[in-house]
Design an enzyme around this catalytic site. Structure first.
Site, short mmCIF file in Angstrom:
data_model
loop_
_atom_site.label_atom_id
_atom_site.label_comp_id
_atom_site.label_asym_id
_atom_site.label_seq_id
_atom_site.Cartn_x
_atom_site.Cartn_y
_atom_site.Cartn_z
N LYS A 15 43.12 47.79 49.21
CA LYS A 15 43.35 46.65 50.09
C LYS A 15 44.55 45.83 49.64
O LYS A 15 45.28 45.31 50.49
CB LYS A 15 42.10 45.78 50.26
N ARG A 90 34.63 36.71 50.08
CA ARG A 90 33.84 37.73 49.38
C ARG A 90 32.35 37.46 49.50
O ARG A 90 31.55 38.27 49.03
CB ARG A 90 34.23 37.72 47.89
N ARG A 127 44.80 52.70 37.85
CA ARG A 127 45.82 51.75 38.32
C ARG A 127 46.34 50.84 37.21
O ARG A 127 45.70 50.62 36.20
CB ARG A 127 45.33 50.97 39.54
N ARG A 166 44.68 46.70 34.04
CA ARG A 166 44.08 45.38 34.21
C ARG A 166 42.90 45.26 33.28
O ARG A 166 42.15 46.22 33.10
CB ARG A 166 43.57 45.26 35.66
N ARG A 177 31.82 45.46 39.01
CA ARG A 177 32.46 44.89 40.20
C ARG A 177 32.00 45.59 41.48
O ARG A 177 31.85 44.97 42.51
CB ARG A 177 33.99 44.93 40.04
#
Ligand code: AMP
Length: 237
Positions: A15, A90, A127, A166, A177
């Site tokens: 996203k 969220r 990532r 990250r 998460r």
């Protein structure tokens, strides 16, 4: 008519990449709450000190803090011309608050990017973000591309950014998460699902195909065609 778009999906759905691209192509303000919070943590502001631990655990920051942050951001002039929200809302209370903050005259378009869990964990573990400014790179996007939101695009274009994982992208935190997404954010899909301007797209495809599907979903939700969803004159090619 100002376009008001929410791009939602679990961590790793793409996203961030897709919201940034859509905002750039259509000359809209990109509002990524995760980036805003990471920037606050990196610069040690009072907000950053208050939320650092929550981000590290992969839990959600409180609704009131988030709603205040987004209210202030949406009041800025660039957002009055239309925006793409990435990472907000969220929770159902955040979604209700957003309804009260919208510009009159155009509907809120909500697009959910759907990707199976195993693929999400694989992507998130791969990532990387820029160590200097926290701007994100999709592991599957062009690795030489300068990420949206980079604070030193010229340097990154010339030398490439110093990529790091990250701190909340470890397998353990990613699974936490995903669990938070299922528990807190999935009910929000139900909140939006009945609206005529809600669309879901398949995100388990190459980024370019997802980009196209997003443009078509937005156009369809607005009852127009993708060709008529004209990019803003200021949008970069
Ligand atoms: P993201 O970059 O969107 O994955 O967000 C990274 C982290 O920031 C999340 O795991 C949360 O801790 C926090 N966060 C971002 N947006 C929100 C939000 N709308 N509500 C609560 N927490 C958020």
């Amino acid at each position: 008519m100002a376009l008001q778009l929410v791009v939602m999906g679990p961590p790793g759905a793409g996203k961030g990449t897709q919201a940034a691209r859509f905002a750039r192509d259509h000359g809209l303000a990109r509002i990524a709450t995760g980036d805003m919070l990471r920037e606050a943590v990196a610069s040690g502001t009072p907000l950053g000190r208050a939320v650092g631990d929550t981000l590290a655990r992969g839990a959600l920051v409180g609704d009131e803090v988030m709603i205040d942050l987004v209210r202030e951001r949406l009041a800025r002039p660039d957002a009055r011309r239309g925006f793409v929200l990435d990472g907000f809302p969220r929770t159902v209370p955040q979604a209700r608050a957003l309804d009260a903050l919208l510009l009159g005259g155009s509907p809120l378009v909500v697009v959910e990017i759907q990707v199976p869990d195993d693929e999400l964990v694989r992507r998130v573990r791969a990532r990387r973000i820029c160590a200097d400014c926290g701007a994100g790179a999709d592991a599957f996007a062009d690795p030489s591309a300068v990420p949206a939101g980079c604070r030193h695009p010229d340097r990154c274009a010339a030398e490439g950014p110093p990529w790091v994982a990250r701190s909340d992208d470890t397998e353990e935190v990613v699974r936490a998460r995903l669990e938070v997404y299922r528990r807190e954010t999935a009910p929000m899909v139900a909140f939006y699902q009945g609206r005529p301007t809600f669309r879901a797209i398949d995100g388990a495809r190459p980024p370019e195909q997802v980009r196209q599907a997003l443009v078509e979903a937005v156009a369809d939700a607005l009852g127009t065609t993708s060709a008529r969803l004209a990019p803003s004159p200021e949008a970069r090619p």
